[in-house]
Write an enzyme that holds these catalytic residues in place. Structure first.
Site, PDB file in Angstrom:
ATOM      1  N   ASP A 147      43.405  40.346  44.488  1.00 15.34           N
ATOM      2  CA  ASP A 147      42.831  39.265  45.288  1.00 15.34           C
ATOM      3  C   ASP A 147      41.951  39.903  46.358  1.00 15.34           C
ATOM      4  O   ASP A 147      42.158  41.066  46.713  1.00 15.34           O
ATOM      5  CB  ASP A 147      43.929  38.414  45.938  1.00 15.34           C
ATOM      6  CG  ASP A 147      43.458  37.004  46.274  1.00 15.34           C
ATOM      7  OD1 ASP A 147      42.559  36.874  47.141  1.00 15.34           O
ATOM      8  OD2 ASP A 147      43.968  36.037  45.690  1.00 15.34           O
ATOM      9  N   ASP A 189      47.545  23.127  38.412  1.00 16.00           N
ATOM     10  CA  ASP A 189      47.885  21.721  38.622  1.00 16.00           C
ATOM     11  C   ASP A 189      46.661  20.848  38.401  1.00 16.00           C
ATOM     12  O   ASP A 189      46.777  19.626  38.322  1.00 16.00           O
ATOM     13  CB  ASP A 189      48.370  21.504  40.050  1.00 16.00           C
ATOM     14  CG  ASP A 189      47.243  21.783  41.050  1.00 16.00           C
ATOM     15  OD1 ASP A 189      46.768  22.944  41.087  1.00 16.00           O
ATOM     16  OD2 ASP A 189      46.807  20.851  41.753  1.00 16.00           O
ATOM     17  N   ASP A 196      41.646  28.535  42.622  1.00 15.25           N
ATOM     18  CA  ASP A 196      40.772  27.508  43.187  1.00 15.25           C
ATOM     19  C   ASP A 196      40.005  26.875  42.027  1.00 15.25           C
ATOM     20  O   ASP A 196      39.319  27.576  41.280  1.00 15.25           O
ATOM     21  CB  ASP A 196      39.796  28.165  44.167  1.00 15.25           C
ATOM     22  CG  ASP A 196      38.948  27.149  44.926  1.00 15.25           C
ATOM     23  OD1 ASP A 196      38.737  26.035  44.414  1.00 15.25           O
ATOM     24  OD2 ASP A 196      38.480  27.498  46.023  1.00 15.25           O
ATOM     25  N   GLU A 236      47.592  40.099  37.461  1.00 14.05           N
ATOM     26  CA  GLU A 236      47.410  38.723  37.930  1.00 14.05           C
ATOM     27  C   GLU A 236      46.134  38.684  38.749  1.00 14.05           C
ATOM     28  O   GLU A 236      46.015  39.374  39.765  1.00 14.05           O
ATOM     29  CB  GLU A 236      48.584  38.245  38.785  1.00 14.05           C
ATOM     30  CG  GLU A 236      48.393  36.786  39.215  1.00 14.05           C
ATOM     31  CD  GLU A 236      49.451  36.273  40.179  1.00 14.05           C
ATOM     32  OE1 GLU A 236      49.383  35.067  40.520  1.00 14.05           O
ATOM     33  OE2 GLU A 236      50.309  37.057  40.617  1.00 14.05           O
TER      34      GLU A 236
END
Length: 222
Positions: free
Chosen positions: A72, A157, A121, A47
């Site tokens: 990350d 989204d 983002d 991920e």
């Protein structure tokens, strides 16, 4: 930097399931994640931009027969996923603190079976296009480390990022295959890919009535 962040940075520095610059293991896992870290030959799922690691940990719970790595650069965020995995004694989870641009320094060619990009983002400004995690330069990185039948997933989204990604994939149509997509995941025939895992952001978006966009594809290898 607040005390809370400092404490989290210190904690992940001592966590066995987090590899970051300064850790003697950093950079040495390339091509060796299965054998040297997980000690098995299970499929490897990555991920990118995993944030708090909720999705990485959620998938690890569901699929003990797979290995999961959340990547990350934000150490304070990784602390959450790292802590959850340790508390639940999940042995099939690792976290890599690194810039996504350095994926090829941490993974060998064809080492990864699957890539998830969850609620990244969107980088809406034009000057930030190259920083979008579905921009051509990042797609090229994913292609380098994915197996020939590897799958890339995107959940977002953000309508702009979703449409941008479809446009990029259309431009790369000769390099892409098996594209599936929906602008409303939870009212589509692709909702099996939700797996019942909801990140903090996803719960918020759904509560606000925002539809979740999803797509998946594979690269066309010659």
């Amino acid at each position: 930097m607040g005390r809370s962040k400092l404490a989290k940075f210190a904690a992940i520095g001592e966590s066995e399931n987090v590899i970051e610059p300064g850790d003697e293991r950093y950079g040495l896992m390339k091509g060796q994640w299965r054998t040297s870290y997980f000690g098995n030959q299970h499929p490897l799922v990555l991920e990118v931009g995993c944030g708090r690691g909720e999705y990485t940990v959620g998938m690890a719970r569901l699929f003990p027969e797979k290995n999961f790595i959340g990547s990350d650069i934000k150490g304070a965020r990784l602390w959450k996923g790292s802590t959850m995995a340790e508390e639940e004694e999940l042995q099939n989870v690792a976290f890599l603190r690194s810039f996504i641009e350095k994926l090829d320094e941490n993974f060998a060619e064809e080492e990864v079976d699957e890539i998830w990009i969850t609620f990244p983002d969107p980088r809406p400004r034009d000057r930030d296009i190259k920083r979008r995690l579905t921009s051509p330069r990042f797609l090229e990185l994913y292609k380098q480390i994915l197996k020939a039948d590897g799958v890339v997933h995107l959940k977002t989204d953000n309508t702009g990022l979703y449409q941008y990604t479809l446009e990029v994939l259309a431009e790369l149509k000769d390099q892409i295959k098996n594209l599936k997509y929906t602008a409303d995941l939870y009212n589509s025939d692709l909702q099996e890919h939700t797996m019942g895992i909801y990140t903090t952001y996803e719960k918020r978006y759904l509560a606000e009535g925002v539809s979740i966009k999803y797509l998946q594809f594979q690269f066309q290898f010659k």
